[in-house]
Design an enzyme around this catalytic site. Structure first.
Site, PDB file in Angstrom:
ATOM      1  N   ARG A 165      27.307 -39.056  55.702  1.00 20.44           N
ATOM      2  CA  ARG A 165      27.654 -38.713  54.193  1.00 20.44           C
ATOM      3  C   ARG A 165      28.559 -39.610  53.673  1.00 20.44           C
ATOM      4  O   ARG A 165      29.136 -39.673  52.624  1.00 20.44           O
ATOM      5  CB  ARG A 165      28.348 -37.435  54.483  1.00 20.44           C
ATOM      6  CG  ARG A 165      27.142 -36.441  54.472  1.00 20.44           C
ATOM      7  CD  ARG A 165      27.731 -34.970  54.763  1.00 20.44           C
ATOM      8  NE  ARG A 165      28.348 -34.764  55.800  1.00 20.44           N
ATOM      9  CZ  ARG A 165      28.894 -33.444  56.139  1.00 20.44           C
ATOM     10  NH1 ARG A 165      28.899 -32.350  55.438  1.00 20.44           N
ATOM     11  NH2 ARG A 165      29.501 -33.618  57.408  1.00 20.44           N
ATOM     12  N   ASP A 216      26.776 -38.446  61.612  1.00 23.12           N
ATOM     13  CA  ASP A 216      26.795 -37.925  60.226  1.00 23.12           C
ATOM     14  C   ASP A 216      26.470 -39.369  59.383  1.00 23.12           C
ATOM     15  O   ASP A 216      26.866 -40.111  59.842  1.00 23.12           O
ATOM     16  CB  ASP A 216      28.177 -37.519  59.998  1.00 23.12           C
ATOM     17  CG  ASP A 216      28.576 -36.794  58.813  1.00 23.12           C
ATOM     18  OD1 ASP A 216      28.272 -37.368  57.913  1.00 23.12           O
ATOM     19  OD2 ASP A 216      28.925 -35.649  58.813  1.00 23.12           O
TER      20      ASP A 216
END
Ligand SMILES: [Zn+2]
Length: 426
Positions: free
Chosen positions: A341, A339
């Site tokens: 983000r 990830d």
């Protein structure tokens, strides 16, 4: 500086090339700039973000407006269809609703990745605009009616009431929406990520192929407008309820998934969960509160859609097929991480809205929950996606996420059970 003279481009138009002003040395660049004192509550003390390239002597930031769309602006200028000196006419563009100012705007460290004054530059920087400073909004606010097939069906079945104010006849949902460009205060972003500003600047410089030399040559410029996607906020109900502790507030923070959000791809739960979030916002608004959907352009966990599709193939072709127990491993094999983000920056938009408490948080993500609560916002209730809204092929993602720590009121599966959750073949 080099005078490259006049040239003829491919479509036969003549483009007058100007002097190239190197921004990596402070000689002329920013010589008449107003300093930015990030985190100050008074906008004239804080100073405006001057990011246009038309007035180099006024610039006080690194990068420019419109995120990645700056590249299209460059194409328009290069093609001769846009004058590089064009100044927007902002007549009648001001927001139909006022957001803030709130105490969070002047609390150092609370907001580091957007300019809280971005929607009101026409008001608060009037004295500087009058002197000819080219100050542009980084936030725009407007009103809209939105029509989504799922919501219209809910109205038709009587599960969402038409009240004539929030939900108008035929399933027309009344919203106020805001578009936000990223504006990063580099020392604050570094702080949020737990790294040094120097390390942040070097990585940004090197990983963009040296796109912004000022990141390493101009430590005096502390604000950077990165060439990335922005945020859209959809607000419904009584907007004053967003900050009123006596009124309920529902919030969903949604990261872009074009395949599901727009095209209805069934490998994940993104659109069904987004719609469920909007429904919760409508219900909360109809109960006298407000609802907020925050939509981040962070496609494929900010890994991008090319990486995402490669991962889909790797998942479905691996030995044993697409399985919940191998869900995150496949992403990490391709992308190097699970990830990207960085939810640490996400709560800034909630603080721009003045939110201090969320009654219903329509999300199962532990990363989002932790980031929001760590930033000082109370979350009363977490709302998972209802089972009946999960597409069959999205079970792999959902069970993998629950096993990895995503919130669920029903708990996660055992490793043996997890291995049994299989998706469709490619
Ligand atoms: Zn998705």
């Amino acid at each position: 500086m080099a005078d490259l003279g006049t040239d003829t481009n491919g479509n036969g138009k003549t483009a007058k090339r100007r002097h190239i002003v190197l921004t990596s040395h402070p000689s002329r660049f920013g010589s008449e700039a107003v300093p930015i004192r990030w985190g100050e509550a008074d906008p004239m003390v804080r100073g405006p973000v001057v990011a246009t390239v038309s007035d180099p002597q006024h610039r006080n930031v690194i990068g420019t407006h419109s995120g990645s769309y700056a590249v299209y602006r460059a194409l328009a200028v290069a093609s001769g269809v846009l004058s590089p000196d064009h100044r927007p006419d902002f007549t009648n563009t001001d927001p139909p609703a006022t957001i803030g100012p709130y105490p969070s705007w002047g609390t150092p460290g609370k907001i580091v990745s957007l300019d809280p004054f971005g929607a009101m530059v026409g008001d608060v920087f009037q004295p500087l605009l009058a002197k000819g400073f080219d100050i542009r909004p980084t936030i725009a606010i407007t009103n809209a009616h939105i029509q989504m097939p799922e919501l219209m069906e809910e109205v038709r079945q009587g599960r969402i009431a038409e009240d004539g104010v929030i939900m108008k006849a035929g399933g027309n949902l009344v919203v106020t929406k805001a578009a936000i460009e990223p504006v990063w205060y580099l020392p604050g972003v570094a702080d949020r990520l737990g790294i040094t500003e120097e390390d942040l600047r070097h990585a940004l410089f090197e990983q963009t192929g040296g796109m912004f030399p000022e990141l390493v040559t101009r430590p005096d410029l502390q604000v950077f407008l990165p060439p990335i996607g922005g945020i859209t906020v959809y607000m419904m109900g009584d907007l004053s309820a967003i900050t009123d502790p006596d009124k309920p507030l529902a919030v969903r923070v949604h990261d872009e998934c074009n395949g599901s959000d727009v095209f209805g791809s069934d490998i994940c739960t993104c659109r069904p969960y987004l719609v469920h979030g909007i429904e919760a916002c409508i219900q909360t608004a109809q109960a006298g509160g407000a609802g907020v959907i925050v939509y981040f352009r962070k496609e494929g966990r900010a890994l991008g859609e090319v990486t995402k599709f490669l991962v889909y193939n790797a998942r479905k072709r691996q030995t044993g097929g697409d399985r919940a127990d191998a869900y995150f491993t496949r992403t990490e094999c391709v992308a190097g991480v699970q990830d990207m983000r960085f939810q640490e920056l996400m709560p800034d938009v909630l603080h721009w809205l003045g939110i201090t408490r969320i009654d219903r948080f329509i999300s199962m993500s532990d990363m989002k929950y932790n980031a929001v609560t760590r930033s000082g916002i109370e979350i009363v209730e977490r709302v998972p996606i209802p089972d009946e809204l999960i597409p069959a092929d999205a079970r792999v993602e959902m069970e993998a996420k629950k096993a990895a720590g995503y919130y669920s009121d029903k708990g996660a599966l055992s490793p043996a059970e997890l291995a049994q959750i299989q998706g469709r073949e490619l």
